[in-house]
Design a protein around this motif. Structure first.
Motif, PDB file in Angstrom:
ATOM      1  N   ALA A   1      37.940  26.189  27.286  1.00  0.00           N
ATOM      2  CA  ALA A   1      37.747  25.605  28.607  1.00  0.00           C
ATOM      3  C   ALA A   1      38.000  26.657  29.681  1.00  0.00           C
ATOM      4  O   ALA A   1      38.950  27.437  29.584  1.00  0.00           O
ATOM      5  N   TYR A   2      37.171  26.657  30.701  1.00  0.00           N
ATOM      6  CA  TYR A   2      37.323  27.602  31.799  1.00  0.00           C
ATOM      7  C   TYR A   2      36.679  27.026  33.050  1.00  0.00           C
ATOM      8  O   TYR A   2      35.834  26.138  32.979  1.00  0.00           O
ATOM      9  N   GLU A   3      37.108  27.558  34.169  1.00  0.00           N
ATOM     10  CA  GLU A   3      36.493  27.241  35.454  1.00  0.00           C
ATOM     11  C   GLU A   3      35.730  28.485  35.882  1.00  0.00           C
ATOM     12  O   GLU A   3      36.246  29.609  35.781  1.00  0.00           O
ATOM     13  N   PHE A   4      34.499  28.313  36.352  1.00  0.00           N
ATOM     14  CA  PHE A   4      33.683  29.458  36.763  1.00  0.00           C
ATOM     15  C   PHE A   4      33.627  29.557  38.280  1.00  0.00           C
ATOM     16  O   PHE A   4      33.448  28.565  38.979  1.00  0.00           O
ATOM     17  N   HIS A   5      33.806  30.774  38.783  1.00  0.00           N
ATOM     18  CA  HIS A   5      33.722  31.054  40.214  1.00  0.00           C
ATOM     19  C   HIS A   5      32.711  32.180  40.417  1.00  0.00           C
ATOM     20  O   HIS A   5      32.936  33.300  39.955  1.00  0.00           O
ATOM     21  N   ASP A   6      31.616  31.874  41.066  1.00  0.00           N
ATOM     22  CA  ASP A   6      30.593  32.866  41.383  1.00  0.00           C
ATOM     23  C   ASP A   6      31.008  33.560  42.675  1.00  0.00           C
ATOM     24  O   ASP A   6      30.877  33.005  43.757  1.00  0.00           O
ATOM     25  N   PHE A   7      31.545  34.779  42.565  1.00  0.00           N
ATOM     26  CA  PHE A   7      32.091  35.402  43.761  1.00  0.00           C
ATOM     27  C   PHE A   7      31.019  35.917  44.711  1.00  0.00           C
ATOM     28  O   PHE A   7      31.303  36.222  45.856  1.00  0.00           O
ATOM     29  N   LYS A   8      29.797  35.970  44.275  1.00  0.00           N
ATOM     30  CA  LYS A   8      28.727  36.323  45.202  1.00  0.00           C
ATOM     31  C   LYS A   8      28.358  35.099  46.054  1.00  0.00           C
ATOM     32  O   LYS A   8      28.151  35.208  47.248  1.00  0.00           O
ATOM     33  N   LYS A   9      28.330  33.941  45.428  1.00  0.00           N
ATOM     34  CA  LYS A   9      27.973  32.705  46.124  1.00  0.00           C
ATOM     35  C   LYS A   9      29.182  32.053  46.796  1.00  0.00           C
ATOM     36  O   LYS A   9      29.114  31.608  47.937  1.00  0.00           O
ATOM     37  N   ASP A  10      30.313  31.986  46.076  1.00  0.00           N
ATOM     38  CA  ASP A  10      31.492  31.276  46.555  1.00  0.00           C
ATOM     39  C   ASP A  10      32.468  32.163  47.326  1.00  0.00           C
ATOM     40  O   ASP A  10      33.451  31.678  47.853  1.00  0.00           O
ATOM     41  N   GLY A  11      32.210  33.453  47.349  1.00  0.00           N
ATOM     42  CA  GLY A  11      33.045  34.363  48.114  1.00  0.00           C
ATOM     43  C   GLY A  11      34.177  34.985  47.309  1.00  0.00           C
ATOM     44  O   GLY A  11      34.455  34.596  46.175  1.00  0.00           O
ATOM     45  N   LEU A  12      34.786  35.968  47.912  1.00  0.00           N
ATOM     46  CA  LEU A  12      35.884  36.713  47.308  1.00  0.00           C
ATOM     47  C   LEU A  12      36.883  37.016  48.414  1.00  0.00           C
ATOM     48  O   LEU A  12      36.556  37.698  49.380  1.00  0.00           O
ATOM     49  N   SER A  13      38.087  36.500  48.275  1.00  0.00           N
ATOM     50  CA  SER A  13      39.093  36.720  49.319  1.00  0.00           C
ATOM     51  C   SER A  13      39.782  38.074  49.115  1.00  0.00           C
ATOM     52  O   SER A  13      39.915  38.556  47.988  1.00  0.00           O
ATOM     53  N   PRO A  14      40.241  38.663  50.207  1.00  0.00           N
ATOM     54  CA  PRO A  14      40.988  39.926  50.099  1.00  0.00           C
ATOM     55  C   PRO A  14      42.232  39.763  49.227  1.00  0.00           C
ATOM     56  O   PRO A  14      42.585  40.671  48.468  1.00  0.00           O
ATOM     57  N   GLU A  15      42.879  38.595  49.303  1.00  0.00           N
ATOM     58  CA  GLU A  15      44.097  38.357  48.519  1.00  0.00           C
ATOM     59  C   GLU A  15      43.807  38.332  47.019  1.00  0.00           C
ATOM     60  O   GLU A  15      44.565  38.882  46.222  1.00  0.00           O
ATOM     61  N   LEU A  16      42.706  37.703  46.643  1.00  0.00           N
ATOM     62  CA  LEU A  16      42.322  37.654  45.232  1.00  0.00           C
ATOM     63  C   LEU A  16      42.003  39.055  44.722  1.00  0.00           C
ATOM     64  O   LEU A  16      42.475  39.463  43.657  1.00  0.00           O
ATOM     65  N   LEU A  17      41.230  39.806  45.486  1.00  0.00           N
ATOM     66  CA  LEU A  17      40.894  41.178  45.097  1.00  0.00           C
ATOM     67  C   LEU A  17      42.150  42.031  44.976  1.00  0.00           C
ATOM     68  O   LEU A  17      42.291  42.804  44.025  1.00  0.00           O
ATOM     69  N   GLU A  18      43.088  41.867  45.893  1.00  0.00           N
ATOM     70  CA  GLU A  18      44.349  42.619  45.824  1.00  0.00           C
ATOM     71  C   GLU A  18      45.123  42.280  44.556  1.00  0.00           C
ATOM     72  O   GLU A  18      45.715  43.166  43.928  1.00  0.00           O
ATOM     73  N   ARG A  19      45.119  41.013  44.175  1.00  0.00           N
ATOM     74  CA  ARG A  19      45.810  40.599  42.943  1.00  0.00           C
ATOM     75  C   ARG A  19      45.188  41.300  41.733  1.00  0.00           C
ATOM     76  O   ARG A  19      45.901  41.807  40.869  1.00  0.00           O
ATOM     77  N   TRP A  20      43.872  41.361  41.691  1.00  0.00           N
ATOM     78  CA  TRP A  20      43.198  42.050  40.583  1.00  0.00           C
ATOM     79  C   TRP A  20      43.500  43.545  40.615  1.00  0.00           C
ATOM     80  O   TRP A  20      43.729  44.161  39.571  1.00  0.00           O
ATOM     81  N   GLU A  21      43.483  44.127  41.802  1.00  0.00           N
ATOM     82  CA  GLU A  21      43.764  45.561  41.928  1.00  0.00           C
ATOM     83  C   GLU A  21      45.175  45.887  41.448  1.00  0.00           C
ATOM     84  O   GLU A  21      45.389  46.908  40.787  1.00  0.00           O
ATOM     85  N   GLN A  22      46.123  45.021  41.754  1.00  0.00           N
ATOM     86  CA  GLN A  22      47.492  45.234  41.298  1.00  0.00           C
ATOM     87  C   GLN A  22      47.584  45.090  39.778  1.00  0.00           C
ATOM     88  O   GLN A  22      48.348  45.800  39.128  1.00  0.00           O
ATOM     89  N   ALA A  23      46.799  44.197  39.210  1.00  0.00           N
ATOM     90  CA  ALA A  23      46.869  43.942  37.767  1.00  0.00           C
ATOM     91  C   ALA A  23      46.175  45.024  36.942  1.00  0.00           C
ATOM     92  O   ALA A  23      46.701  45.438  35.906  1.00  0.00           O
ATOM     93  N   VAL A  24      44.996  45.465  37.374  1.00  0.00           N
ATOM     94  CA  VAL A  24      44.222  46.400  36.549  1.00  0.00           C
ATOM     95  C   VAL A  24      43.882  47.710  37.245  1.00  0.00           C
ATOM     96  O   VAL A  24      43.307  48.599  36.628  1.00  0.00           O
ATOM     97  N   GLY A  25      44.229  47.820  38.524  1.00  0.00           N
ATOM     98  CA  GLY A  25      43.888  49.025  39.286  1.00  0.00           C
ATOM     99  C   GLY A  25      42.472  48.945  39.831  1.00  0.00           C
ATOM    100  O   GLY A  25      41.595  48.377  39.198  1.00  0.00           O
ATOM    101  N   TRP A  26      42.270  49.529  40.998  1.00  0.00           N
ATOM    102  CA  TRP A  26      40.939  49.459  41.611  1.00  0.00           C
ATOM    103  C   TRP A  26      39.899  50.199  40.774  1.00  0.00           C
ATOM    104  O   TRP A  26      38.748  49.802  40.724  1.00  0.00           O
ATOM    105  N   GLU A  27      40.309  51.252  40.079  1.00  0.00           N
ATOM    106  CA  GLU A  27      39.370  52.014  39.257  1.00  0.00           C
ATOM    107  C   GLU A  27      38.782  51.154  38.141  1.00  0.00           C
ATOM    108  O   GLU A  27      37.625  51.307  37.773  1.00  0.00           O
ATOM    109  N   GLY A  28      39.603  50.251  37.593  1.00  0.00           N
ATOM    110  CA  GLY A  28      39.147  49.383  36.512  1.00  0.00           C
ATOM    111  C   GLY A  28      38.230  48.270  36.959  1.00  0.00           C
ATOM    112  O   GLY A  28      37.588  47.620  36.133  1.00  0.00           O
ATOM    113  N   LEU A  29      38.159  48.042  38.255  1.00  0.00           N
ATOM    114  CA  LEU A  29      37.312  46.973  38.781  1.00  0.00           C
ATOM    115  C   LEU A  29      35.919  47.438  39.182  1.00  0.00           C
ATOM    116  O   LEU A  29      34.991  46.644  39.231  1.00  0.00           O
TER     117      LEU A  29
END
Length: 112
Positions: free
Chosen positions: A25-53
């Motif tokens: 089970a999963y929830e899908f979020h289309d970040f091109k259609k539904d948007g991408l918040s700076p806070e969410l991107l920062e969380r990913w950058e902290q978790a995997v680094g900006w280079e990995g994204l």
């Protein structure tokens, strides 16, 4: 579990098919259609680094001027990914506190 990506991306389609066939089970979020918040991107950058994204094989990356690509930094990468979410390697999965980037069926089979 939340899966982020772009609906028409072939890798996202493969990942969603694998999850559906595996009964995950999963929830899908289309970040091109539904948007991408700076806070969410920062969380990913902290978790995997900006280079990995950054998807350095993608068209969005290749379209950047050489000067921008050659001098990319954490700040400029963050701004570029917010302005053009297609530049982000897909899919991005949030599973509890873990963040996974990209689709690998063997790795996913061991995790889900």
């Amino acid at each position: 579990m939340k899966l982020y990506g772009i609906r028409n991306c072939d890798t996202v389609k493969k990942a969603r098919k694998w999850l559906d066939e595996s009964g995950v089970a999963y929830e899908f979020h289309d970040f091109k259609k539904d948007g991408l918040s700076p806070e969410l991107l920062e969380r990913w950058e902290q978790a995997v680094g900006w280079e990995g994204l950054i998807n350095r094989r993608g068209t969005s990356w290749r379209k950047l001027p050489n000067e921008v690509r050659d001098n990319i930094s954490a700040r400029s990468a963050h701004d570029a990914m917010l302005a053009n979410p297609s530049m982000i390697k897909r899919p991005v999965v949030e599973l509890g506190n873990d963040v996974l980037v990209g689709f690998n069926a063997d790795e996913w089979a061991g995790r889900f």
